[in-house]
Write a protein that holds these residues in place. Structure first.
Motif, short mmCIF file in Angstrom:
data_model
loop_
_atom_site.label_atom_id
_atom_site.label_comp_id
_atom_site.label_asym_id
_atom_site.label_seq_id
_atom_site.Cartn_x
_atom_site.Cartn_y
_atom_site.Cartn_z
N LYS A 106 -64.52 91.97 -30.29
CA LYS A 106 -63.16 91.71 -30.77
C LYS A 106 -62.46 93.03 -30.94
O LYS A 106 -63.03 93.92 -31.57
CB LYS A 106 -63.20 90.98 -32.11
CG LYS A 106 -63.64 89.54 -32.02
CD LYS A 106 -62.52 88.67 -31.51
CE LYS A 106 -63.07 87.35 -30.98
NZ LYS A 106 -62.30 86.70 -29.98
N PRO A 107 -61.27 93.25 -30.43
CA PRO A 107 -60.58 92.33 -29.55
C PRO A 107 -61.29 92.25 -28.19
O PRO A 107 -62.05 93.16 -27.83
CB PRO A 107 -59.20 92.98 -29.38
CG PRO A 107 -59.44 94.44 -29.58
CD PRO A 107 -60.55 94.54 -30.58
N ALA A 108 -61.01 91.18 -27.45
CA ALA A 108 -61.66 90.98 -26.16
C ALA A 108 -61.43 92.18 -25.24
O ALA A 108 -60.36 92.78 -25.26
CB ALA A 108 -61.09 89.72 -25.51
N SER A 109 -62.44 92.53 -24.46
CA SER A 109 -62.29 93.63 -23.48
C SER A 109 -61.35 93.18 -22.37
O SER A 109 -61.31 92.00 -22.02
CB SER A 109 -63.63 93.96 -22.84
OG SER A 109 -64.60 94.16 -23.81
N VAL A 110 -60.62 94.15 -21.83
CA VAL A 110 -59.73 93.85 -20.69
C VAL A 110 -60.24 94.60 -19.47
O VAL A 110 -60.43 95.82 -19.51
CB VAL A 110 -58.27 94.27 -21.00
CG1 VAL A 110 -57.39 94.07 -19.78
CG2 VAL A 110 -57.73 93.47 -22.19
N ASP A 196 -64.00 86.89 -25.20
CA ASP A 196 -64.41 88.28 -25.37
C ASP A 196 -64.22 89.14 -24.12
O ASP A 196 -64.53 90.32 -24.11
CB ASP A 196 -65.86 88.36 -25.88
CG ASP A 196 -66.82 87.53 -25.02
OD1 ASP A 196 -66.41 87.11 -23.93
OD2 ASP A 196 -67.96 87.31 -25.45
N LEU A 197 -63.74 88.52 -23.04
CA LEU A 197 -63.56 89.29 -21.80
C LEU A 197 -62.36 88.73 -21.03
O LEU A 197 -62.36 87.56 -20.63
CB LEU A 197 -64.83 89.18 -20.94
CG LEU A 197 -64.78 89.81 -19.56
CD1 LEU A 197 -64.56 91.32 -19.65
CD2 LEU A 197 -66.08 89.54 -18.80
N ILE A 198 -61.33 89.57 -20.85
CA ILE A 198 -60.13 89.12 -20.13
C ILE A 198 -60.08 89.85 -18.79
O ILE A 198 -60.04 91.09 -18.74
CB ILE A 198 -58.86 89.43 -20.94
CG1 ILE A 198 -58.97 88.77 -22.33
CG2 ILE A 198 -57.62 88.94 -20.21
CD1 ILE A 198 -57.90 89.24 -23.32
N VAL A 199 -60.10 89.09 -17.71
CA VAL A 199 -60.10 89.67 -16.36
C VAL A 199 -58.70 89.51 -15.78
O VAL A 199 -58.19 88.39 -15.69
CB VAL A 199 -61.14 88.97 -15.47
CG1 VAL A 199 -61.12 89.56 -14.06
CG2 VAL A 199 -62.54 89.09 -16.08
N PRO A 225 -56.29 98.62 -20.12
CA PRO A 225 -57.59 98.01 -19.85
C PRO A 225 -58.76 98.91 -20.27
O PRO A 225 -58.63 100.14 -20.24
CB PRO A 225 -57.58 97.84 -18.32
CG PRO A 225 -56.57 98.80 -17.83
CD PRO A 225 -55.54 98.95 -18.91
N ASP A 226 -59.86 98.28 -20.65
CA ASP A 226 -61.07 99.04 -20.96
C ASP A 226 -61.71 99.56 -19.67
O ASP A 226 -62.40 100.56 -19.67
CB ASP A 226 -62.08 98.14 -21.69
CG ASP A 226 -61.51 97.68 -23.02
OD1 ASP A 226 -61.48 98.51 -23.93
OD2 ASP A 226 -61.06 96.52 -23.12
#
Ligand code: GDP
Length: 307
Positions: A106-110, A196-199, A225-226
């Motif tokens: 959290k926050p979700a990875s991008v 937890d993961l935004i693509v 983005p991460d």
């Protein structure tokens, strides 16, 4: 898989060297020529091959090796080290290792995908999200490709098939706005709790033109983005170097995924993309089906290769 063929040629080169009764300069030279030939046959750029050759040569200067040194081992180590550096240039360079998403973060990875049209970017976004879903993540997909007609439906349908939440817009033409809204929704909406993961899928064009690169820069600036993943079609061969360099100059590419490794491509283009971005290959695409994605780890590839 063609990287495996390259592996076999390199193993062959080292085996020939190991069989020599006396390891002298000629044996080193023959081994270097075998290694170079294997890399060139795999479509690795001439400049990269020349650099690899020079570093192996300086690492195994027979005259400067202490008496009693196992020369065969020294040559093998030099070749392995150089191959490892070529496949994962960040290793040992002081650069932080490639970002790896964490379950429940959290926050979700991008993770933002970039690449030319037709490279397999949209397909790979879904494969990547699904790969993580199968390993316990709660991924989501965002379509920031407002350029190609049909991109939205393609991603939406594939996301639905895989059971992955999706965000896109039929009316908004500004990719930055869609991307920001999508990331915001999956990070903050109650309904998306647990994500937890935004693509993020982005637009492509047929060439690395300025407008595309500027759009990628703005998207990265807005969504922070991460990880930025560059998707490359294995069959583009040597053009990969300049294409990858162009993307690298506008966004911080952190990893490469090479698609269509199931075809006739030789794979060297992938290695050139790695050289240009100084980022590792993390997955390879091996078909059109959603499950046709293999994790790739340079270190274990090299270790397996050379026993
Ligand atoms: P995009 O324009 O970069 O988003 O490309 P798409 O995802 O639409 O893919 C273009 C074509 O390549 C489609 O027909 C995909 O099915 C195909 N494709 C993508 N990845 C692979 C792969 O690893 N192997 C094969 N054989 N085809 C692939």
């Amino acid at each position: 898989m063609v990287l495996a063929q390259l592996g076999e040629s390199l193993v062959g080169a080292l085996a020939r060297m190991a069989k020599a009764t006396v390891v002298d300069d000629k044996v080193v030279l023959d081994c270097l020529n075998d290694v170079s030939r294997a890399l060139l046959q795999a479509d690795v750029r001439f400049e990269t091959v020349r650099a690899v050759q020079a570093s192996i040569r300086s690492a195994v200067n027979l005259q400067s090796l202490a008496a009693g040194t196992d020369r065969r081992r020294a040559i093998k180590h030099a070749v392995v080290d150089e191959l490892r550096r070529m496949l994962d240039p960040a290793a040992g360079s002081g650069k932080p290792p490639c970002f790896v998403p964490r379950k429940g973060r959290k926050p979700a990875s991008v993770v933002m995908f970039v690449g030319l049209q037709g490279s397999g970017k949209t397909t790979t976004c879904v494969k990547y999200a699904d790969y993580h879903r199968r390993t316990g993540f709660s991924p989501a997909l965002v379509c920031a490709d407002t350029f190609r007609a049909g991109a939205l439906d393609q991603l939406r349908q594939n996301a639905a098939k895989a059971g992955i939440p999706f965000y896109g817009s039929y009316t908004e033409s500004d990719p930055v706005r869609v991307a920001v809204e999508g990331v915001d929704r999956f990070r903050n909406d109650q309904a998306a709790e647990g994500c937890d993961l935004i693509v993020v899928d982005t637009s492509g064009r047929h060439s690395q033109e300025a407008a595309l690169l500027e759009e990628m820069r703005q998207l990265a600036e807005a969504t922070r983005p991460d990880l930025v993943v560059l998707v490359m079609d294995a069959s583009i061969g040597q053009a990969a170097f300049h294409q990858a360099l162009a993307f690298k100059q506008s966004v911080e590419v952190g990893a490469v995924i090479v698609t269509k490794m199931d075809g006739h491509a030789k794979g060297g283009g992938a290695l050139s993309a790695v050289a240009a971005t100084k980022s590792p290959v993390i997955f390879i695409g091996t078909g059109e089906h959603i499950a046709d994605l293999e994790a790739f780890d340079a270190r274990s590839f090299v270790s397996r290769l050379l026993g």
